[in-house]
Motif scaffolding. Structure first.
Motif, PDB file in Angstrom:
ATOM      1  N   GLY A  26      26.111  38.123  -6.373  1.00  0.00           N
ATOM      2  CA  GLY A  26      25.397  36.864  -6.538  1.00  0.00           C
ATOM      3  C   GLY A  26      26.261  35.746  -7.090  1.00  0.00           C
ATOM      4  O   GLY A  26      25.948  34.567  -6.903  1.00  0.00           O
ATOM      5  N   SER A  27      27.351  36.107  -7.782  1.00  0.00           N
ATOM      6  CA  SER A  27      28.230  35.093  -8.372  1.00  0.00           C
ATOM      7  C   SER A  27      29.303  34.594  -7.413  1.00  0.00           C
ATOM      8  O   SER A  27      30.042  33.659  -7.736  1.00  0.00           O
ATOM      9  N   SER A  28      29.420  35.209  -6.248  1.00  0.00           N
ATOM     10  CA  SER A  28      30.405  34.790  -5.248  1.00  0.00           C
ATOM     11  C   SER A  28      30.140  33.332  -4.845  1.00  0.00           C
ATOM     12  O   SER A  28      28.976  32.912  -4.764  1.00  0.00           O
ATOM     13  N   PRO A 204      30.007  26.898  -9.890  1.00  0.00           N
ATOM     14  CA  PRO A 204      28.816  27.612  -9.405  1.00  0.00           C
ATOM     15  C   PRO A 204      27.857  26.645  -8.705  1.00  0.00           C
ATOM     16  O   PRO A 204      27.655  25.519  -9.160  1.00  0.00           O
ATOM     17  N   SER A 205      27.294  27.095  -7.588  1.00  0.00           N
ATOM     18  CA  SER A 205      26.393  26.244  -6.822  1.00  0.00           C
ATOM     19  C   SER A 205      25.055  26.945  -6.634  1.00  0.00           C
ATOM     20  O   SER A 205      24.999  28.099  -6.236  1.00  0.00           O
ATOM     21  N   ASN A 209      23.374  31.410  -8.044  1.00  0.00           N
ATOM     22  CA  ASN A 209      24.751  31.528  -8.489  1.00  0.00           C
ATOM     23  C   ASN A 209      24.846  31.430 -10.011  1.00  0.00           C
ATOM     24  O   ASN A 209      25.504  32.246 -10.670  1.00  0.00           O
ATOM     25  N   TRP A 210      24.169  30.445 -10.576  1.00  0.00           N
ATOM     26  CA  TRP A 210      24.184  30.263 -12.031  1.00  0.00           C
ATOM     27  C   TRP A 210      23.509  31.432 -12.744  1.00  0.00           C
ATOM     28  O   TRP A 210      24.002  31.923 -13.767  1.00  0.00           O
ATOM     29  N   SER A 212      23.252  34.467 -11.757  1.00  0.00           N
ATOM     30  CA  SER A 212      24.111  35.652 -11.672  1.00  0.00           C
ATOM     31  C   SER A 212      25.198  35.613 -12.736  1.00  0.00           C
ATOM     32  O   SER A 212      25.484  36.621 -13.391  1.00  0.00           O
TER      33      SER A 212
END
Length: 288
Positions: A26-28, A204-205, A209-210, A212
């Motif tokens: 999820g952080s990718s 982060p978008s 993303n945030w 994660s």
């Protein structure tokens, strides 16, 4: 605190680490060292807030021996730096499998600790669980090649780093767990330097993303380290080592539940082996 309760607390870290794969996906596309810097900073802030409430930040920092600082920062930052480097220099399946020798090494090294007694069932349980983890991490098969020897060595050093950190932490069981916050913050700083030298910054978008990144900092790269510190210092370290192989199993199950992976017969066999290995280790502990 009893040994059983400390062991359960330590296993809480394993449960949190099972979320690592999902939250990392999820952080990718945030690069590894940037992600480490962000999440270690958040994880360190958790413990720092606790220390600030007690008003003992400077005192606890000053009272922590230098060797403990080296052990803590080296363990947290060293493990992640070596792991990321290994994955860059060798195929993920093979490097991941070698890196996941750390629970087995914890079981073996624990026999060198004062007051600990390593039994055959501990070793057998860890080996059986490692076989199960191999089915998951290796994806059903691995092909080691000499071209990736440097990556394999780094992965082995990764396993030695985390197992060494975990076992040696028990030698300093009088050092309060709150100092882990300082190790996290130091690791965040070192990760930040590595990021600036080796990577390009990615912002982060989106909400997912945030969330994660925040989830990683609060859980697998935050609270988990505090729980693990309690477990390895005061719990059943042999049982914790063998039970740690539940992390890749639970992680894969979570990926399946969220649609990122598919269930296979190999996963079922891995579940049986990991469970059996943990059971053997638990049986060995009951005889102590």
């Amino acid at each position: 605190m009893t040994k059983s309760s400390a062991t359960l607390i330590g296993f809480g870290a394993v449960m949190l680490w099972s979320m690592l794969a999902l939250l990392t996906v999820g952080s990718s596309p945030i690069p590894p060292f940037q992600l480490s810097a962000m999440t270690f900073a958040l994880g360190g802030a958790i413990g720092l807030g606790y220390s600030l409430r007690k008003g003992q930040v400077l005192a606890s920092m000053a009272q922590t021996p230098l060797v403990v600082w080296i052990l803590g920062v080296g363990g947290l930052f060293g493990y992640h730096a070596l792991y990321f480097s290994a994955l860059r220099m060798a195929p993920a399946a093979e490097a991941g499998l070698i890196a996941y020798l750390w629970p087995l090494l914890i079981v073996l090294f624990s026999g060198l600790l004062p007051g600990e007694r390593l039994r055959a069932l501990h070793v057998l349980g860890a080996l059986v669980s490692f076989a199960g983890a191999g089915l998951i991490v290796g994806g059903g098969g691995t092909e080691f090649q000499w071209d990736y020897a440097v990556g394999y060595v780094l992965a082995a050093l990764c396993a030695l780093t985390w197992s060494g950190y975990s076992v040696l932490s028990r030698r300093f069981n009088d050092v309060p767990t709150e100092v882990v916050a300082y190790f996290c913050l130091a690791a965040a700083g070192l990760s930040g330097v590595a990021h600036l030298l080796l990577e390009e910054t990615v912002r982060p978008s989106g909400t997912a993303n945030w969330l994660s990144v925040i989830g990683l900092g609060l859980g697998p790269v935050g609270l988990a380290f505090y729980l693990w510190d309690v477990g390895v210092k005061k719990g059943d370290i042999q049982l914790l080592g063998a039970a740690s192989y539940a992390a890749p199993l639970l992680s894969t199950c979570i990926l399946i539940a969220t649609g990122y992976a598919q269930a296979t017969a190999g996963l079922l066999l891995a579940a049986v082996l990991i469970t059996a290995g943990a059971g053997l280790a638990a049986l060995g502990s009951r005889k102590l």
